[in-house]
Each structure stands twice: as structure tokens, then as C-alpha cells.
Write an enzyme that holds these catalytic residues in place. Structure first.
Site, PDB file in Angstrom:
ATOM      1  N   TYR A   1     -29.638  22.400  11.193  1.00 37.68           N
ATOM      2  CA  TYR A   1     -28.607  21.623  10.503  1.00 37.68           C
ATOM      3  C   TYR A   1     -28.047  22.407   9.310  1.00 37.68           C
ATOM      4  O   TYR A   1     -26.846  22.427   9.078  1.00 37.68           O
ATOM      5  CB  TYR A   1     -29.183  20.282  10.043  1.00 37.68           C
ATOM      6  CG  TYR A   1     -28.131  19.248   9.679  1.00 37.68           C
ATOM      7  CD1 TYR A   1     -27.804  19.001   8.345  1.00 37.68           C
ATOM      8  CD2 TYR A   1     -27.457  18.532  10.657  1.00 37.68           C
ATOM      9  CE1 TYR A   1     -26.849  18.066   8.001  1.00 37.68           C
ATOM     10  CE2 TYR A   1     -26.493  17.581  10.317  1.00 37.68           C
ATOM     11  CZ  TYR A   1     -26.194  17.359   8.997  1.00 37.68           C
ATOM     12  OH  TYR A   1     -25.227  16.431   8.658  1.00 37.68           O
TER      13      TYR A   1
ATOM     14  N   LYS B   1     -20.941  20.908  13.410  1.00 43.46           N
ATOM     15  CA  LYS B   1     -20.928  22.367  13.547  1.00 43.46           C
ATOM     16  C   LYS B   1     -19.547  22.986  13.766  1.00 43.46           C
ATOM     17  O   LYS B   1     -19.434  24.216  13.766  1.00 43.46           O
ATOM     18  CB  LYS B   1     -21.834  22.770  14.723  1.00 43.46           C
ATOM     19  CG  LYS B   1     -23.305  22.510  14.457  1.00 43.46           C
ATOM     20  CD  LYS B   1     -23.797  23.269  13.231  1.00 43.46           C
ATOM     21  CE  LYS B   1     -25.254  22.972  12.922  1.00 43.46           C
ATOM     22  NZ  LYS B   1     -25.654  23.503  11.611  1.00 43.46           N
TER      23      LYS B   1
ATOM     24  N   PRO C   1     -19.136  16.615  17.713  1.00 43.38           N
ATOM     25  CA  PRO C   1     -19.309  16.562  16.256  1.00 43.38           C
ATOM     26  C   PRO C   1     -20.703  16.124  15.799  1.00 43.38           C
ATOM     27  O   PRO C   1     -20.990  16.116  14.621  1.00 43.38           O
ATOM     28  CB  PRO C   1     -18.252  15.548  15.824  1.00 43.38           C
ATOM     29  CG  PRO C   1     -18.036  14.694  17.017  1.00 43.38           C
ATOM     30  CD  PRO C   1     -18.237  15.574  18.208  1.00 43.38           C
TER      31      PRO C   1
ATOM     32  N   HIS D   1     -26.102  18.146  -0.591  1.00 38.47           N
ATOM     33  CA  HIS D   1     -27.026  17.203   0.060  1.00 38.47           C
ATOM     34  C   HIS D   1     -28.332  17.923   0.370  1.00 38.47           C
ATOM     35  O   HIS D   1     -28.337  18.959   1.022  1.00 38.47           O
ATOM     36  CB  HIS D   1     -26.415  16.649   1.344  1.00 38.47           C
ATOM     37  CG  HIS D   1     -25.314  15.667   1.104  1.00 38.47           C
ATOM     38  ND1 HIS D   1     -24.813  14.855   2.101  1.00 38.47           N
ATOM     39  CD2 HIS D   1     -24.626  15.358  -0.020  1.00 38.47           C
ATOM     40  CE1 HIS D   1     -23.853  14.087   1.593  1.00 38.47           C
ATOM     41  NE2 HIS D   1     -23.717  14.383   0.300  1.00 38.47           N
TER      42      HIS D   1
ATOM     43  N   TYR E   1     -27.386   9.331  10.548  1.00 36.71           N
ATOM     44  CA  TYR E   1     -27.070   9.376  11.987  1.00 36.71           C
ATOM     45  C   TYR E   1     -27.880   8.252  12.648  1.00 36.71           C
ATOM     46  O   TYR E   1     -29.101   8.201  12.494  1.00 36.71           O
ATOM     47  CB  TYR E   1     -27.488  10.722  12.590  1.00 36.71           C
ATOM     48  CG  TYR E   1     -26.631  11.896  12.139  1.00 36.71           C
ATOM     49  CD1 TYR E   1     -26.847  12.523  10.921  1.00 36.71           C
ATOM     50  CD2 TYR E   1     -25.617  12.390  12.951  1.00 36.71           C
ATOM     51  CE1 TYR E   1     -26.063  13.594  10.510  1.00 36.71           C
ATOM     52  CE2 TYR E   1     -24.829  13.478  12.551  1.00 36.71           C
ATOM     53  CZ  TYR E   1     -25.064  14.062  11.333  1.00 36.71           C
ATOM     54  OH  TYR E   1     -24.277  15.128  10.932  1.00 36.71           O
TER      55      TYR E   1
HETATM   56  C1  PHB Z   1     -17.723  13.636   8.857  1.00 37.00           C
HETATM   57  O1  PHB Z   1     -17.997  13.413   7.644  1.00 37.00           O
HETATM   58  O2  PHB Z   1     -16.582  13.496   9.316  1.00 37.00           O
HETATM   59  C2  PHB Z   1     -18.840  14.094   9.770  1.00 37.00           C
HETATM   60  C3  PHB Z   1     -20.062  14.410   9.226  1.00 37.00           C
HETATM   61  C4  PHB Z   1     -21.094  14.844  10.050  1.00 37.00           C
HETATM   62  C5  PHB Z   1     -20.883  14.932  11.426  1.00 37.00           C
HETATM   63  C6  PHB Z   1     -19.631  14.623  11.979  1.00 37.00           C
HETATM   64  C7  PHB Z   1     -18.605  14.193  11.146  1.00 37.00           C
HETATM   65  O3  PHB Z   1     -21.904  15.345  12.244  1.00 37.00           O
END
Ligand code: PHB
Ligand code: APR
Length: 408
Positions: free
Chosen positions: A394, A300, A296, A75, A204
Site C-alpha cells: 500500500y 495505485k 482503484p 496518513h 475500505y
Molecule cells: C479516493 O480518495 O478517491 C480513493 C482513495 C483510495 C482508493 C481509491 C480512491 O483506493
């Protein structure tokens, strides 16, 4: 009592323990891994799948990156939506070419398990009563039960890779430990479905109704999350109710593309920030979730565990290959610098992206805190400098160089 010996006992066969064992084994440093549950149970845990550049590099160094390279998705960016208005964070452009890899943690664990089995390095699954002993001596041991017999392993070091609920952190006397915790007033309701994801990368979503995340496992498998109250129950959420709420929170263009379907997994997880200091006691090291938990929101958890593993692996290589035993005293100090930076980023992202409603936060009403955080998010998204700060965290900051103890 059956007697065994090795260089390093690793407690826990999650990603931390397996990666540490793999890296050390390739350097001729012997390990024995002790795991409380079966391998299949470990592989049954649903976990995130965004790998920092540094994590990808360490999996390559461990010789377990083949499937990730073939099946993982690179990505180059990530989207952040604020009440439907999308800002693209061009990770690749903002970080001089760095990216993240979308590859499920369970797949990383599966690859590490396969590599260890291939190497026939000793791993005991479904053990019980694991007890680190004499950890402040020069000859620590670990006792455990396995298939009805008792065992004692003599070793040089113990790596506590046994997660938040493990025995290792509790081995450090309470008066020697300082624990920091922030429990967030909301949880994440996650849904896994064999439906094509709404976006090629992640979105997000900050929204007045609550946070949402559109993630993915592959071109045909999606992972979605909704912020829910801490006392919510998964039984309260039919698939239809989940999809309807997700459509309200993700950007309109994504909602228009959303393909719904039957959930193959649905669960609620709490959010917390947690750090134990120090991360070592005598010859016992705490690694990964045994020492810290992150919300989450910054993706991280696994990456911070890999950072601990990398620091400990490089230190133990100095100990065994250069005789620099004093180098081992640096682990906690070095690891905690990255832990606190990562905890801060995850806490900051959580504060900016979630809705606090009426909950009091930092001595003010939730809706007031929310106004400050909405302004903070708008500010960071509105400038290249702000987007760069988000991007570099990130993709993951470079690992700190381990200096020999003589150069301290
Ligand atoms: C996930 O794909 O489960 C996932 C991805 C990014 C995050 C949290 C969970 O910040
Ligand atoms: N004895 C032996 N094994 C134990 C014990 C014990 N007393 N207690 C726990 N374990 C095992 C657990 O069964 C688990 O398999 O230790 C392992 C710890 O693995 P994780 O909890 O996955 O922690 P870690 O390897 O540090 O990985 C961190 O996993 O939980 C996610 O979000 C987290 O992505 C992060 C990653």
C-alpha cells in the site's frame, strides 16, 4: 508545415506527462508537451488522492511539493472492515516508518501545470491529429494540428503519456502488442461532498451488500464510493439513497458519525485491469494509463504512472548525461516488473473486498469465490505478517535501480 525540434516529445498533459516534463526540464533535457484538451478540462477530472512514499519523493525531486507538504495529510494507517469488524493496518509501524500522503491528484496536476508555466517550457493545449512518425528510426517525428496550422516536431524520443484512449499505444502495430484485460463485474459509484469525513484516514469496507470506501480530500471534504452493478446508472441514486446505503456498509461506529450533505459530484466508474506489453516500440515509450489500468481498490493508478515516469526519467538522464543510449532498451522490461506487481495487488484487493454475488468467477459460482476470498481476507488481517504484506504494497515498494547498459 511549421517545423520544431526538441529532445523528447511528450503526448499528454496529465500527471504522467507533466511530471516527466518537469523532471527532465530540471536536468536540461528539453521537452514539448502536446495535449488534446484545455488545461482547465484536465483539472476538471475527479481522481483519487493517495500518494505512495515514492510518489511523494519524486514530487519533491521535481520541485513541486511545497503545497502538498502544506496542505496534504500524512496518513500513518488505513482501516479494513469485514462486515463491520475493523482491522487497523498500521502502515508506519509495519513498514519501518513509511506513510502515504492524502493529496488529490487534481492538486498534483495543478502544481505541475503551474511549475511548467513558470518555467515557460513549451506546452500546446487543444491540439488535434497528433501522429507519432518513424518511431523505429533514429529520428522520430510527431505531427499535429494547432490553431488551424500543421506542425512537425523532430525529436530523439516520444513519451506516450496520453492515457488509455490515446494515440501512442495504437502506434505500436497490433501484431507487436499483447494486451491483457480483466473487466470486473461491478463499478464504483463515487460521491464528493463538502462534509467532514467519517474517519481521519481511509476505511475500505467489505460487506455482504457490496464494497464501500470512506475516503477524504480534507477535513471538510469527503469522498465516498459504493460498489454497484455494471449496468447501474447514476440517475438511480439520489443523495439520500447513497447516504442510506453507505450507512449500511460502513462500520456501525462510522455510520453513527456520518455527516451527510448535498453531493457536489456523483459518477459511476467501471473497474478493469489492463496491461499492454511491451511498453516501448523503437523510440516510443508508453507511460502511465497509456500502458496500463488498475482497479482503484489499491489506490495505485497515479502511483504506478509515477513509477513509469521515474524509470523513464532515470533512463533518459543516463542517455543524455552519460551517452548510454542502449540504456533506453531497458525501459519496458523494468517498468513491466512493477506494473505486474501492482496489477496483482490491485486485482487481489479487488477480489477480497468486493461481493461477486452470483457472477461466475475463476470457473466457480460467485458466492463460492466469495467464501474463498473472505477466508483470504480474514487470514491476512489476522496476522502481523499478513498485515505487513498489505502495508508494504500500500505504501509502495522501492523503485528498481536503473543499471547502465554496460552492467547488464
Ligand atoms: C479516493 O480518495 O478517491 C480513493 C482513495 C483510495 C482508493 C481509491 C480512491 O483506493
Ligand atoms: N493527443 C494529445 N493528448 C492526448 C491524446 C492525444 N491523441 N489522447 C489523450 N490525450 C491526453 C488526455 O486528454 C489526458 O489529459 O493525455 C492525457 C492522459 O492523462 P491521464 O489519462 O490522466 O493519464 P496519466 O497522465 O497516465 O495519469 C494516470 O490519471 O486517469 C488517471 O487513474 C489514472 O491516476 C491515474 C492517472
Amino acid at each position: 508545415m511549421n517545423k520544431l525540434n526538441t529532445h523528447v516529445v511528450i503526448i499528454g498533459a496529465g500527471p504522467s506527462g507533466l511530471l516527466l516534463g518537469q523532471l527532465l526540464g530540471r536536468q536540461g533535457i528539453d521537452t514539448i508537451i502536446l495535449e488534446r484538451v484545455s488545461g482547465d478540462y484536465v483539472l476538471g477530472r475527479i481522481r483519487a488522492g493517495i500518494l505512495e512514499q515514492g510518489t511523494v519523493d519524486m514530487l519533491r525531486e521535481a520541485g513541486v511539493s511545497q503545497r502538498m507538504e502544506a496542505e496534504g495529510e500524512v496518513h500513518h494507517g488505513v482501516d479494513i472492515a469485514n462486515n463491520g469488524v475493523v482491522t487497523h493496518i498500521d502502515l508506519h509501524a509495519l513498514t519501518g516508518g513509511k506513510t502515504v500522503m492524502c493529496y488529490g491528484q487534481v492538486e498534483v496536476t495543478r502544481d505541475l501545470m503551474a511549475a511548467r508555466a513558470e518555467a515557460s517550457w513549451p506546452t500546446y493545449y487543444e491540439v488535434s491529429d497528433v501522429q507519432p512518425q518513424a518511431v523505429t528510426s533514429q529520428q522520430p517525428t510527431v505531427t499535429f494540428s494547432y490553431k488551424g496550422a500543421r506542425y512537425q516536431i523532430s525529436c530523439d524520443y516520444i513519451a506516450g503519456c496520453d492515457g488509455y484512449h490515446g494515440v501512442s499505444r495504437q502506434t505500436i502495430p497490433a501484431e507487436k502488442r499483447t494486451e491483457h484485460e480483466r473487466i470486473y463485474p461491478f463499478g464504483w459509484l463515487g460521491l464528493l461532498s463538502d462534509t467532514p469525513p467519517v474517519s481521519a484516514e481511509l476505511i475500505y469496507c467489505k460487506h455482504a451488500r457490496g464494497f464501500a470506501l470512506a475516503s477524504r480530500r480534507s477535513a471538510t471534504r469527503s469522498r465516498y464510493y459504493l460498489q454497484v452493478p455494471t449496468d447501474d446508472k447514476v440517475e438511480n441514486w439520489s443523495d439520500d439513497a447513497f447516504w442510506a446505503e453507505l450507512k449500511r456498509r460502513i462500520p456501525p461506529a462510522a455510520a453513527a458519525r456520518l455527516v451527510t450533505g448535498k453531493s457536489i459530484e456523483k459518477s459511476i466508474a467501471p473497474l478493469r485491469s489492463f496491461v499492454c506489453e511491451p511498453m516501448q516500440y523503437g523510440r516510443l515509450f508508453l507511460v502511465g494509463d497509456a500502458a496500463h489500468i488498475v482497479p482503484p481498490t489499491g489506490a495505485k493508478g497515479l502511483n504506478l504512472a509515477v513509477a513509469d515516469v521515474t524509470i523513464l526519467y532515470r533512463i533518459l538522464c543516463r542517455v543524455y548525461q552519460e551517452g548510454d543510449t542502449a540504456c533506453a532498451l531497458q525501459y519496458s522490461e523494468i517498468a513491466l516488473r512493477r506494473v505486474w506487481n501492482t496489477e496483482r495487488f490491485s486485482w487481489w484487493m479487488s477480489n477480497m473486498l468486493h461481493d461477486y454475488g452470483a457472477t461466475e468467477v475463476s470457473g466457480m459460482a460467485g458466492h463460492t469465490f466469495g467464501r474463498f476470498m473472505t477466508s483470504e481476507l480474514d487470514y491476512y488481517l489476522s496476522s502481523e505478517a499478513g498485515r505487513t504484506l498489505i502495508a508494504e504494497q500500500y505504501v509502495g515498494l522501492p523503485f528498481e535501480t536503473i543499471k547502465g547498459s554496460e552492467s547488464k
